[in-house]
Enzyme design. Sequence first.
Site, short mmCIF file in Angstrom:
data_model
loop_
_atom_site.label_atom_id
_atom_site.label_comp_id
_atom_site.label_asym_id
_atom_site.label_seq_id
_atom_site.Cartn_x
_atom_site.Cartn_y
_atom_site.Cartn_z
N HIS A 206 38.99 39.53 35.78
CA HIS A 206 39.99 40.61 35.26
C HIS A 206 39.56 40.71 33.87
CE1 HIS A 206 42.83 36.96 34.39
NE2 HIS A 206 42.95 37.59 33.49
N ASP B 165 38.62 34.63 40.85
CA ASP B 165 38.87 35.51 39.68
C ASP B 165 37.94 34.96 38.40
OD1 ASP B 165 39.51 36.94 37.64
OD2 ASP B 165 41.80 36.35 37.75
N SER C 184 42.95 33.60 29.57
CA SER C 184 42.15 34.00 30.91
C SER C 184 40.67 33.65 30.55
CB SER C 184 42.64 35.24 31.01
OG SER C 184 43.93 35.52 31.49
#
Length: 713
Positions: free
Chosen positions: A83, A227, A650
């Site tokens: 992402h 991810d 992230s």
Amino acid sequence: MKKLILCALCALASFSYADEGMWMLNNIDPKMAKAMRSLGLKLKPEQLYSTRHASLKDCVVDFGDFCSGVVVSPDGLVFTNHHCGYGAIQKLSTPDDDILTNGFVARSREEERPAEGLFVKFLQRTEDCTARVMQGLNEVYEAHPDESTAELDLYYLDSIMGAVEKEFRLDNPELDCLVKAYYENNAFYVSFYKVYRDIRLVFTATETMGKFGGDTDNWMWPRQTCDFSVFRIYADKDGEPAEYSKENVPLHMKNYARIAMNGYRSGDFCMTVGYPGSTSRYLSSWGIDERVNASNVSVIQVRGKKQEVWKKFMDADRAVGIKYASKWASSSNYWKNSIGMNKAIADLGVIAQKQQLEDKIRQWYGDRKDRSDRFGRMFARLKDAYGKRRDNVYAMGFFRETFMRGIELYRVAHMLNTMPQDADSTEAALVRTRMEAFFKDYDAKLDEATMAALLKNYREQVTERRYWPDCYTTIDSLYGGDEAAYAHDVFARTICTSIEGVDKLLADSTLRDTDLGLLYAQDIPLKMQEVSGSSREASTTINYNEHLLTQALLEMDQETPHYSDANFTMRLSYGIIQDYTAGDNHYQYYTNAQSLLDKAAKQGEIEDYKLEDDIVSLMKEGQWGRYADKRTGDMHLCFLSNNDITGGNSGSPMFNGKGELLGLAFDGNWDAMSGDISFDDNLQRCIGVDVRYMLFVIDKWGKADNLIKELVK
């Protein structure tokens, strides 16, 4: 102010709970180092951060100023989240070459694709510059003896920090220098970065894997999301930053993260190093209440309406779906985050907890007159000021989400309205370049439908006319109150929907006086300034007294752990691999391949659980080889630690005690979504994707032998 800074610096040396805290790597206290060693850290503080020799900080990167990443090979290969790479992947995708859907594997350096506009930053060093900032602030105090400290701090501090930052940049022209405030403007540090701008996409799995679970599982546990994405940093022949060129070569790294193939078990040491974006853990109870009931509600309500419109267009046309994929991901992520935050704050009684702390502070400063003189009126002032600006904050939340972030036409029209009228100017050429990039991912029909829906919604949610921009007068007088009719006319009679329209304006500046899109956008920033201006006095009072509240807390609890709120500078959090219990549910600390297959079996009823047949077959085969966990013999997909993270983390590497890479942080858990405001050590968990799962996908699905040879020695 000077005493406050001293307290804040003392607090840096305080001891922390193992699982709470976002700590500066250049300020690791011996007590903190001892605590980490007791949990299993084998590295010394100078192996974590050093300016004299290689250290762990050297392989962690700021990924594009919105995520984190880690260098994992001597040739500049970078792991980050899927992402985080999503925007770059989306920009490289077309309906005919849909790598967003199908994935991408570069089997040679020549096949790696330049990610235009993407950059990574390496931290070189961080230095205390509190004295330099304070010198500038004291000069302001002396020059304005009749003005309040609160007003001076609010209006001059940013400019002083900017001036100090400029000085550092003049002394270090080859580096990006950023001055930031810590501890609610109680201490100041400058960070120096080397910035590389030739970044190329190397690998991404399919969207179904990289986003597995989608909005259904976002912020949830258990997770099976693969991810991650892979990029490579390129430099000139001397290893220095350079703009994209075919002559550039992969950046040679002296220090990079080694991969931990032995995995982890419950209780093992784990630390996360990255760039957490923003937390508000010193915020008062009135500030938290405002966040929940006046700010988050607009994000939840308006984005929900906007996403309903977007989804119809994205589902109907894959080309539109590609254009808006990254925008959707960003919008829906913070939409669900706000929902979860409000729920967790209520469920965990966060406001009541903060009120109890404030009562304790009242008792503390009430014991001594000198403290009462400084802090005795701050709570009453906070309550009063938050009350005065409450309606404005509520309305402005809806205003921003509707006009600034919701209806995209405004962004184009505002930029064109403020563009110099000289079509041959450098500024005009720059605007045109930006617009050309914007229109690549823009659909006018979608935006028209969004405008109609959001204009109607704003009128319903914000009922006081003093918060309405001029477009509502036009809608009511010329369109009988029909927002859809107005939106249709605006889009039919504006040049703001294509690059060709921009060229028309460059050729004929008189269009500014007649174009409906440009006229629509003229009043919006004026209305924003009007409402913001009416809250200025209250905001000044709030900012200064929140600052005092932090001072009181640091002085009262000098022996208690206190760390600065996140501000997108490099931080370390540490703890252990750990499961958790929420209510009647106990959650294991890792997920396996079977849990992925169990969800994929529901893909007929839950769209977010869709997986391609070849991936399902690969998982059913169960041939994990060297990627299997040596203790369980299973394929571990995702795992939990009690590390303290937030947005910006992230893509942060999750290391074991030897500094080896266990995986990448990518999410938090729904049960503790109040974490940006209040950390709950029993519930809050960091969700990471296991590096062995990543390698398995690169190897067995991507068949990228070239990358496996580079990564696994």
